[in-house]
Design a protein around this motif. Sequence first.
Motif, PDB file in Angstrom:
ATOM      1  N   UNK A   1      28.479  37.075 -11.946  1.00  0.00           N
ATOM      2  CA  UNK A   1      29.632  36.190 -11.821  1.00  0.00           C
ATOM      3  C   UNK A   1      30.472  36.308 -13.083  1.00  0.00           C
ATOM      4  N   UNK A   2      31.670  36.859 -12.954  1.00  0.00           N
ATOM      5  CA  UNK A   2      32.575  37.071 -14.082  1.00  0.00           C
ATOM      6  C   UNK A   2      33.560  35.945 -14.120  1.00  0.00           C
ATOM      7  N   UNK A   3      33.546  35.211 -15.234  1.00  0.00           N
ATOM      8  CA  UNK A   3      34.477  34.097 -15.398  1.00  0.00           C
ATOM      9  C   UNK A   3      35.052  34.150 -16.803  1.00  0.00           C
ATOM     10  N   UNK A   4      36.326  33.943 -16.934  1.00  0.00           N
ATOM     11  CA  UNK A   4      37.011  33.954 -18.217  1.00  0.00           C
ATOM     12  C   UNK A   4      37.463  32.548 -18.522  1.00  0.00           C
ATOM     13  N   UNK A   5      37.000  31.999 -19.656  1.00  0.00           N
ATOM     14  CA  UNK A   5      37.339  30.639 -20.058  1.00  0.00           C
ATOM     15  C   UNK A   5      38.050  30.706 -21.401  1.00  0.00           C
ATOM     16  N   UNK A   6      39.158  30.053 -21.522  1.00  0.00           N
ATOM     17  CA  UNK A   6      39.963  30.078 -22.739  1.00  0.00           C
ATOM     18  C   UNK A   6      39.549  28.901 -23.639  1.00  0.00           C
ATOM     19  N   UNK A   7      38.875  29.205 -24.747  1.00  0.00           N
ATOM     20  CA  UNK A   7      38.463  28.184 -25.695  1.00  0.00           C
ATOM     21  C   UNK A   7      39.222  28.381 -27.014  1.00  0.00           C
ATOM     22  N   UNK A   8      39.204  27.340 -27.858  1.00  0.00           N
ATOM     23  CA  UNK A   8      39.727  27.494 -29.222  1.00  0.00           C
ATOM     24  C   UNK A   8      38.722  28.240 -30.096  1.00  0.00           C
ATOM     25  N   UNK A   9      39.105  28.557 -31.339  1.00  0.00           N
ATOM     26  CA  UNK A   9      38.223  29.355 -32.207  1.00  0.00           C
ATOM     27  C   UNK A   9      36.925  28.627 -32.520  1.00  0.00           C
ATOM     28  N   UNK A  10      36.934  27.298 -32.914  1.00  0.00           N
ATOM     29  CA  UNK A  10      35.652  26.619 -33.169  1.00  0.00           C
ATOM     30  C   UNK A  10      34.816  26.524 -31.909  1.00  0.00           C
ATOM     31  N   UNK A  11      35.455  26.233 -30.805  1.00  0.00           N
ATOM     32  CA  UNK A  11      34.702  26.124 -29.561  1.00  0.00           C
ATOM     33  C   UNK A  11      34.123  27.463 -29.159  1.00  0.00           C
ATOM     34  N   UNK A  12      34.838  28.551 -29.474  1.00  0.00           N
ATOM     35  CA  UNK A  12      34.341  29.883 -29.123  1.00  0.00           C
ATOM     36  C   UNK A  12      33.067  30.191 -29.899  1.00  0.00           C
ATOM     37  N   UNK A  13      33.073  29.854 -31.206  1.00  0.00           N
ATOM     38  CA  UNK A  13      31.853  30.112 -32.007  1.00  0.00           C
ATOM     39  C   UNK A  13      30.678  29.279 -31.487  1.00  0.00           C
ATOM     40  N   UNK A  14      30.927  28.022 -31.138  1.00  0.00           N
ATOM     41  CA  UNK A  14      29.862  27.178 -30.601  1.00  0.00           C
ATOM     42  C   UNK A  14      29.342  27.723 -29.278  1.00  0.00           C
ATOM     43  N   UNK A  15      30.267  28.179 -28.439  1.00  0.00           N
ATOM     44  CA  UNK A  15      29.864  28.719 -27.125  1.00  0.00           C
ATOM     45  C   UNK A  15      29.027  29.966 -27.301  1.00  0.00           C
ATOM     46  N   UNK A  16      29.444  30.860 -28.247  1.00  0.00           N
ATOM     47  CA  UNK A  16      28.685  32.090 -28.477  1.00  0.00           C
ATOM     48  C   UNK A  16      27.295  31.768 -29.014  1.00  0.00           C
TER      49      UNK A  16
ATOM     50  N   UNK B   1      22.430  27.160 -19.920  1.00  0.00           N
ATOM     51  CA  UNK B   1      21.838  27.661 -18.674  1.00  0.00           C
ATOM     52  C   UNK B   1      22.032  26.691 -17.514  1.00  0.00           C
ATOM     53  N   UNK B   2      21.831  25.365 -17.706  1.00  0.00           N
ATOM     54  CA  UNK B   2      22.095  24.450 -16.566  1.00  0.00           C
ATOM     55  C   UNK B   2      23.544  24.497 -16.093  1.00  0.00           C
ATOM     56  N   UNK B   3      24.452  24.628 -17.076  1.00  0.00           N
ATOM     57  CA  UNK B   3      25.871  24.704 -16.681  1.00  0.00           C
ATOM     58  C   UNK B   3      26.155  25.969 -15.891  1.00  0.00           C
ATOM     59  N   UNK B   4      25.567  27.093 -16.357  1.00  0.00           N
ATOM     60  CA  UNK B   4      25.775  28.348 -15.626  1.00  0.00           C
ATOM     61  C   UNK B   4      25.181  28.281 -14.216  1.00  0.00           C
ATOM     62  N   UNK B   5      23.965  27.714 -14.132  1.00  0.00           N
ATOM     63  CA  UNK B   5      23.351  27.582 -12.804  1.00  0.00           C
ATOM     64  C   UNK B   5      24.173  26.669 -11.897  1.00  0.00           C
ATOM     65  N   UNK B   6      24.693  25.571 -12.482  1.00  0.00           N
ATOM     66  CA  UNK B   6      25.515  24.659 -11.686  1.00  0.00           C
ATOM     67  C   UNK B   6      26.803  25.337 -11.218  1.00  0.00           C
ATOM     68  N   UNK B   7      27.416  26.108 -12.140  1.00  0.00           N
ATOM     69  CA  UNK B   7      28.650  26.823 -11.766  1.00  0.00           C
ATOM     70  C   UNK B   7      28.376  27.858 -10.685  1.00  0.00           C
ATOM     71  N   UNK B   8      27.247  28.564 -10.811  1.00  0.00           N
ATOM     72  CA  UNK B   8      26.925  29.555  -9.787  1.00  0.00           C
ATOM     73  C   UNK B   8      26.679  28.886  -8.437  1.00  0.00           C
ATOM     74  N   UNK B   9      25.946  27.742  -8.477  1.00  0.00           N
ATOM     75  CA  UNK B   9      25.702  27.010  -7.226  1.00  0.00           C
ATOM     76  C   UNK B   9      27.005  26.481  -6.627  1.00  0.00           C
ATOM     77  N   UNK B  10      27.886  25.978  -7.513  1.00  0.00           N
ATOM     78  CA  UNK B  10      29.174  25.471  -7.026  1.00  0.00           C
ATOM     79  C   UNK B  10      30.019  26.588  -6.427  1.00  0.00           C
ATOM     80  N   UNK B  11      30.050  27.735  -7.130  1.00  0.00           N
ATOM     81  CA  UNK B  11      30.819  28.864  -6.616  1.00  0.00           C
ATOM     82  C   UNK B  11      30.289  29.341  -5.273  1.00  0.00           C
ATOM     83  N   UNK B  12      28.977  29.377  -5.142  1.00  0.00           N
ATOM     84  CA  UNK B  12      28.369  29.792  -3.870  1.00  0.00           C
ATOM     85  C   UNK B  12      28.716  28.813  -2.752  1.00  0.00           C
TER      86      UNK B  12
END
Length: 336
Positions: free
Chosen positions: A1-16, A85-96
Amino acid sequence: MDMEIDYGEPATRSYEADVERTIRELKKRKNELEEALNQLSASSSSRTCVPDSELTAKDTLEIMAKAYQTVAESEPYLPTPGSILPALLAMRSTQKTIEESTEYLDSQASTLEQVERKVEVQRGELREQQALREALEKRVKSLRAGLENRQEKTQDQLARERIAELKQEKKQWDQQTSSLMKELDWFIQEHLGPMLAAEELGGPVVGQLTDIDPYDLSAGFSAQGKLKKAKDQPDIDKRQRRIDDIWGPQDQDGQPSGKRKRERDETSAATEEMRNLTEKLMNKLVEAGGDTSAAYVKISRESAAVRFLVRSKVAVFHPKDAQRLRLVDFGRDLDD
């Protein structure tokens, strides 16, 4: 599942950082499962020397109980706090779920259209039923009102109203009869009379020669049924004698004709004969009152007018007397 999310620089570091931590957790869990699998494989290899046939039912039960107990006592795997991981699983379930819902909606579009058409048809039928119900209610209401008014009237009032209705109907029938008689008289004078005269003078039967000039009939017809030329026309006296010989004198009562009231030609004589014959036949039919045996009129000869009526199936001869003729009672045939 390819998804592109636009975050700010601090949020990007936290997400990574969360992604890396989640990956490490998954790798750790993977290593644990591989180690458990290796231990299980080793344990199975050490027991290969013991055939399955030597295991008793008790041994099998103990193995299954130990396995269930191990699974029950082991803690379930839960992601660490801050894991995505819960967010990714929830997003995958929602997308499905969205994709499945979209497919279901597309598959139900045709069914929805059919249901809408059926509903529209039923709505139209409902409107028709409502209109019919309203019309029936109005009709029942008017009939009840008429019945009440009719019950309030006396027998004398009803009789007078019925007599008035019959008089009005008789007036209408008399007017229609008069109109039809005028049209019949016009047809005989303008069209039928010349053709009857032509047939009486030796020409073609009625219907074969439709365009006839009454003036041309004065010369008569040849033996071959063709009109004679104008120079062959007889004189006036001879012509009148011929008319009297064929159609009889003007006085139809059998009395001496005396001085003629007006000069007749062939067309007027044939027209007069046809009028008199139809008048006698209709009067006799009315006087008979439905008795066909009493509706016959005695004729002196089988003239062109008689032959025309018989050919047209308007009149019939008596089955035993060719000198008696009557009209066909069409109304009686329909009633029968």
